[in-house]
Design an enzyme around this catalytic site. Structure first.
Site, PDB file in Angstrom:
ATOM      1  N   ASP A   1       0.848  -1.176   0.000  1.00 45.36           N
ATOM      2  CA  ASP A   1       0.000   0.000   0.000  1.00 45.36           C
ATOM      3  C   ASP A   1       0.897   1.245   0.000  1.00 45.36           C
ATOM      4  O   ASP A   1       2.066   1.156   0.349  1.00 45.36           O
ATOM      5  CB  ASP A   1      -0.845  -0.112   1.282  1.00 45.36           C
ATOM      6  CG  ASP A   1      -1.526   1.158   1.677  1.00 45.36           C
ATOM      7  OD1 ASP A   1      -2.400   1.588   0.926  1.00 45.36           O
ATOM      8  OD2 ASP A   1      -1.186   1.713   2.734  1.00 45.36           O
TER       9      ASP A   1
ATOM     10  N   ASP B   1      -7.281  -1.424   4.502  1.00 48.52           N
ATOM     11  CA  ASP B   1      -6.415  -2.500   4.032  1.00 48.52           C
ATOM     12  C   ASP B   1      -6.734  -3.835   4.706  1.00 48.52           C
ATOM     13  O   ASP B   1      -6.251  -4.877   4.267  1.00 48.52           O
ATOM     14  CB  ASP B   1      -4.937  -2.168   4.306  1.00 48.52           C
ATOM     15  CG  ASP B   1      -4.472  -0.976   3.486  1.00 48.52           C
ATOM     16  OD1 ASP B   1      -4.989  -0.807   2.373  1.00 48.52           O
ATOM     17  OD2 ASP B   1      -3.614  -0.223   3.975  1.00 48.52           O
TER      18      ASP B   1
ATOM     19  N   ASP C   1      -1.591  -0.457   6.090  1.00 45.62           N
ATOM     20  CA  ASP C   1      -1.676   0.190   7.392  1.00 45.62           C
ATOM     21  C   ASP C   1      -3.107   0.508   7.803  1.00 45.62           C
ATOM     22  O   ASP C   1      -3.456   0.446   8.961  1.00 45.62           O
ATOM     23  CB  ASP C   1      -0.867   1.491   7.381  1.00 45.62           C
ATOM     24  CG  ASP C   1      -1.517   2.529   6.495  1.00 45.62           C
ATOM     25  OD1 ASP C   1      -1.841   2.188   5.338  1.00 45.62           O
ATOM     26  OD2 ASP C   1      -1.725   3.660   6.953  1.00 45.62           O
TER      27      ASP C   1
HETATM   28  P1  ADP Z   1      -3.467   4.121   0.244  1.00 45.32           P
HETATM   29  O1  ADP Z   1      -4.276   3.010  -0.319  1.00 45.32           O
HETATM   30  O2  ADP Z   1      -2.285   4.470  -0.585  1.00 45.32           O
HETATM   31  O3  ADP Z   1      -3.095   3.915   1.672  1.00 45.32           O
HETATM   32  P2  ADP Z   1      -5.828   5.537   0.830  1.00 45.32           P
HETATM   33  O4  ADP Z   1      -6.807   4.830  -0.050  1.00 45.32           O
HETATM   34  O5  ADP Z   1      -5.807   5.148   2.235  1.00 45.32           O
HETATM   35  O6  ADP Z   1      -4.385   5.413   0.203  1.00 45.32           O
HETATM   36  O7  ADP Z   1      -6.084   7.095   0.710  1.00 45.32           O
HETATM   37  C1  ADP Z   1      -6.163   7.709  -0.555  1.00 45.32           C
HETATM   38  C2  ADP Z   1      -6.504   9.168  -0.471  1.00 45.32           C
HETATM   39  O8  ADP Z   1      -7.817   9.316   0.040  1.00 45.32           O
HETATM   40  C3  ADP Z   1      -5.655   9.978   0.445  1.00 45.32           C
HETATM   41  O9  ADP Z   1      -4.466  10.377  -0.131  1.00 45.32           O
HETATM   42  C4  ADP Z   1      -6.566  11.157   0.738  1.00 45.32           C
HETATM   43  O10 ADP Z   1      -6.553  12.082  -0.329  1.00 45.32           O
HETATM   44  C5  ADP Z   1      -7.928  10.545   0.739  1.00 45.32           C
HETATM   45  N1  ADP Z   1      -8.530  10.280   2.059  1.00 45.32           N
HETATM   46  C6  ADP Z   1      -8.992   9.102   2.488  1.00 45.32           C
HETATM   47  N2  ADP Z   1      -9.514   9.178   3.711  1.00 45.32           N
HETATM   48  C7  ADP Z   1      -9.373  10.453   4.084  1.00 45.32           C
HETATM   49  C8  ADP Z   1      -9.706  11.183   5.264  1.00 45.32           C
HETATM   50  N3  ADP Z   1     -10.289  10.599   6.317  1.00 45.32           N
HETATM   51  N4  ADP Z   1      -9.414  12.491   5.295  1.00 45.32           N
HETATM   52  C9  ADP Z   1      -8.801  13.076   4.261  1.00 45.32           C
HETATM   53  N5  ADP Z   1      -8.480  12.445   3.130  1.00 45.32           N
HETATM   54  C10 ADP Z   1      -8.749  11.159   3.027  1.00 45.32           C
HETATM   55 MG    MG Z   2      -2.661   3.309   3.560  1.00 44.66          MG
END
Ligand code: ADP
Ligand code: MG
Length: 638
Positions: free
Chosen positions: A334, A534, A530
């Site tokens: 991730d 996930d 994390d």
């Molecule tokens: P990854 O899969 O790489 O860990 P995520 O899917 O967890 O990424 O998050 C992707 C994007 O979604 C973040 O970069 C952010 O822009 C947005 N995002 C998700 N949840 C939140 C939140 N609670 N507050 C602000 N932005 C969020």
């Molecule tokens: Mg993540």
């Protein structure tokens, strides 16, 4: 498990100590019975020898026989129990050789085998306790009370009454009871129990402190940020308890050998008897096979490996996981919070609709207090750092990894990725279509149904990322794939130079699962993640590895391996430890069985008496167990 019953925690209950009451547990009985089962044949052996020396020869045999019986009876009861469960164990050989020795009047051999067998069991339990010590030590450190500042006085209170914002005094030598911030003074902390880091760290006023670390400096004030049950340490303790309960040593490995070895032993004994016409030869063969080093050595090596990993801040949930860790071929990783460290900083605020920058950040961060997402936590930290007052969010609904919606100070706020927010407020799409700095994370905000602005954050790669990817490739991970919920531009910009095999972006949690499933055809898949989003993919992988024990409890619970420290370079380290443990386990098995077979052949040919055989076998067992304990130390060169 010694000390285990002193620190019983469960997921829903707050930290509490319970003591086993009433009847002694079966385990306690075992702990008491084991030394007695060693002392009886030892005493019998000495008394019988003394009787012989004193000229009461006929008494010796009787004494030796009597001293053998308790060990044999306990062994037979155990064998019947395991046969009922469908296990055919090598203990059968031990029972056969003791019985045979009694029947054929080899009383000295009988008592020596009984002593060696009981001694071997004792040695094994000692080795397992030693191997488990690091894990058990963590459990034994759970503090019971804390010193709370209340109305100008200090009060000793149980941990479950501590609430966020409470101010505690942490004395020198205390284990920090809950997660918090240093409120006053400088804290000097020993984090070695959690991270394996030997050097103490200094934390200044305002810096965060993890529960479970020890204060080795002067007393300092701690301002609680979490309840005890939601703190890092409670999370770790829960994970360790699960790991210990599911402690399934490499049974498949042992099974593969056990039946074959049993058959070989009985065949050799039978041939020796038929060929020489002397049952004592068969007995000598059986004696040499007792107790087989492989039943002793494999669990010891595996538990040692699990313990060694725990010492380095990596929690491996059981022996089977350790074995899978040695076979990983594909890694799905991730991005946010895993490949990047997730401590993102705001680089630009683009407010709209007449809002000020601070007001936009205040509304977004207020709502994000309800989210465990790393980007949400980064926004909250930034807002606090700028001295903004955060309002309590209400009516919150979150889609993990995408964003959330709720009420803040009477306004309807939506915060999240561009896709999430523009799906609810379509005009956000057009607003967000502009240029953003390469690799920056964009958080969109809408207020009362209208676009309110964008927050642009820089979330750089971990400094160790490239090196970790390189080490993993050297360890034989052939495919490395990024799977992120973030935008494609971000994913591509961030991973330049990492030489990944594939980059998948804009993923929902179930698309992450699909990628993991599809990769399984190339061999065992490890998923590293994390966030809460996930957790399903971690569970779907052959081996799920979660970053950090607190961050998102759901991911740590779904995972097979949890990094107790937020450092990615522990991953290749853990694979190295697993490989080493498995190699040592196999080495012990092959060497132990090889030596035993040589001994059996010598005995079958009449070169060893049963008593000599028992002594030789004991020497082999000790050597093999000591070898297995090597897995506690050292690392695989990578
Ligand atoms: P990854 O899969 O790489 O860990 P995520 O899917 O967890 O990424 O998050 C992707 C994007 O979604 C973040 O970069 C952010 O822009 C947005 N995002 C998700 N949840 C939140 C939140 N609670 N507050 C602000 N932005 C969020
Ligand atoms: Mg993540």
């Amino acid at each position: 498990m010694p000390g285990h019953e002193n620190a019983s925690l469960s997921a829903s209950r707050p930290l509490r100590l319970s003591r086993a009451a009433g009847f002694p547990s079966l385990q306690a009985l075992h702990r008491f019975a084991r030394p007695v089962l060693v002392i009886m044949p030892a005493l019998g052996l000495v008394l019988g020898l003394a009787a012989g020396v004193a000229g009461h020869g006929p008494w010796s045999g009787l004494i030796w026989a009597v001293a053998t019986v308790p060990v044999l009876v306990v062994l037979i009861v155990e064998i019947v129990g395991s046969l009922r469960r469908g296990d055919v164990g090598l203990d059968i050989v031990a029972a056969l050789s003791m019985t045979g020795a009694l029947v054929f009047g080899e009383h000295l051999a009988a008592v020596v085998v009984a002593l060696m067998y009981a001694g071997g069991q004792y040695l094994e339990s000692f080795a397992e306790r030693r191997a488990n010590r690091e894990m058990t030590a963590l459990l034994g450190r759970v503090p019971r009370t804390a010193l709370l500042h209340r109305d100008g006085r200090l009060e000793e209170v149980p941990l479950d009454v501590i609430a966020p914002q409470d101010r505690l005094l942490v004395r020198q030598g205390d284990v920090v009871p809950v997660d918090g911030l240093v409120a006053k003074g400088v804290a000097v902390l020993d984090q070695s129990a959690l991270t394996g880091e030997a050097l103490p760290v200094r934390k200044r006023s305002g810096e965060p402190v993890m529960s479970g670390v020890t204060n080795v400096g002067d007393a300092f004030d701690l301002s609680a940020t979490h309840r005890a049950a939601e703190s890092t340490f409670a999370g770790i303790v829960r994970l360790i308890e699960v790991a210990q309960r599911s402690k399934a040593p490499m049974t498949r490995l042992a099974d593969r050998f056990a039946l074959a070895f049993l058959a070989l032993t009985l065949a050799l004994a039978g041939v020796a008897w038929l060929w020489s016409g002397d049952p004592v030869r068969a007995l000598a063969v059986l004696v040499i096979a007792t107790p087989c080093p492989l039943i002793l050595a494999v669990p010891v090596a595996i538990v040692s490996g699990v313990s060694r990993a725990a010492k380095a801040g990596v929690l491996v949930k059981g022996g089977k996981v350790l074995e899978t860790l040695t076979r990983v071929r594909t890694l799905v990783i991730d991005k946010t919070g895993t490949l990047t460290h997730g401590r993102a900083r705001i680089v630009e605020i683009r407010p709209m609709a007449g809002l000020s920058s601070d007001r936009l950040l205040q509304l977004a961060a207020s709502l994000d207090q309800a989210s465990k997402h790393v980007i949400a936590q980064a926004l909250v930290a930034e807002a606090r750092g700028r001295g903004l007052d955060l309002l309590p969010p209400t009516e919150v609904e979150e889609i993990p990894g995408e964003g959330l919606e709720g009420c803040v100070g009477g306004r309807r706020v939506i915060v999240g990725g561009i896709r999430f927010v523009s799906w609810r407020v379509p005009r956000v799409g057009a607003v967000a279509a502009g240029q953003h700095p390469a690799g920056s994370v964009v958080v969109a905000v809408a207020v009362d149904g209208a676009p309110a602005g964008l927050l642009i954050l820089a979330d750089p790669l971990r400094t160790e990322a490239a090196q970790v990817i390189g080490s993993l490739r050297r360890l034989g991970v052939t495919r490395i794939i990024l799977a992120t919920g973030d935008r494609r531009e971000v994913a591509q910009a961030v991973t330049v130079g990492l030489h990944l095999d594939e980059v998948h972006a804009d993923l929902t949690p179930d698309r992450k699962i699909a990628i993991v499933q599809a990769e399984k055809r190339h061999g065992p898949v490890m998923m590293i993640g994390d966030g809460v989003n996930d957790a399903p993919a971690l569970a779907a992988a052959d081996l799920g590895l979660a970053m950090g024990a607190r961050g998102a409890a759901a991911s740590a619970e779904a995972a097979d391996v949890v990094l107790l420290v937020d450092e990615l370079d522990r991953v290749p380290g853990a694979i190295g430890v697993a490989r080493r443990s498995k190699r040592i386990a196999l080495q012990s098995v092959y060497a132990g069985i090889g030596l035993s077979v040589l001994g059996m052949i010598a005995a079958g040919l009449g070169y060893l008496t049963p008593v000599q055989g028992a002594l030789i076998q004991e020497a082999i067992d000790v050597a093999v167990i000591l070898n297995a304990l090597r897995a506690l130390w050292g690392v695989e060169p990578s």
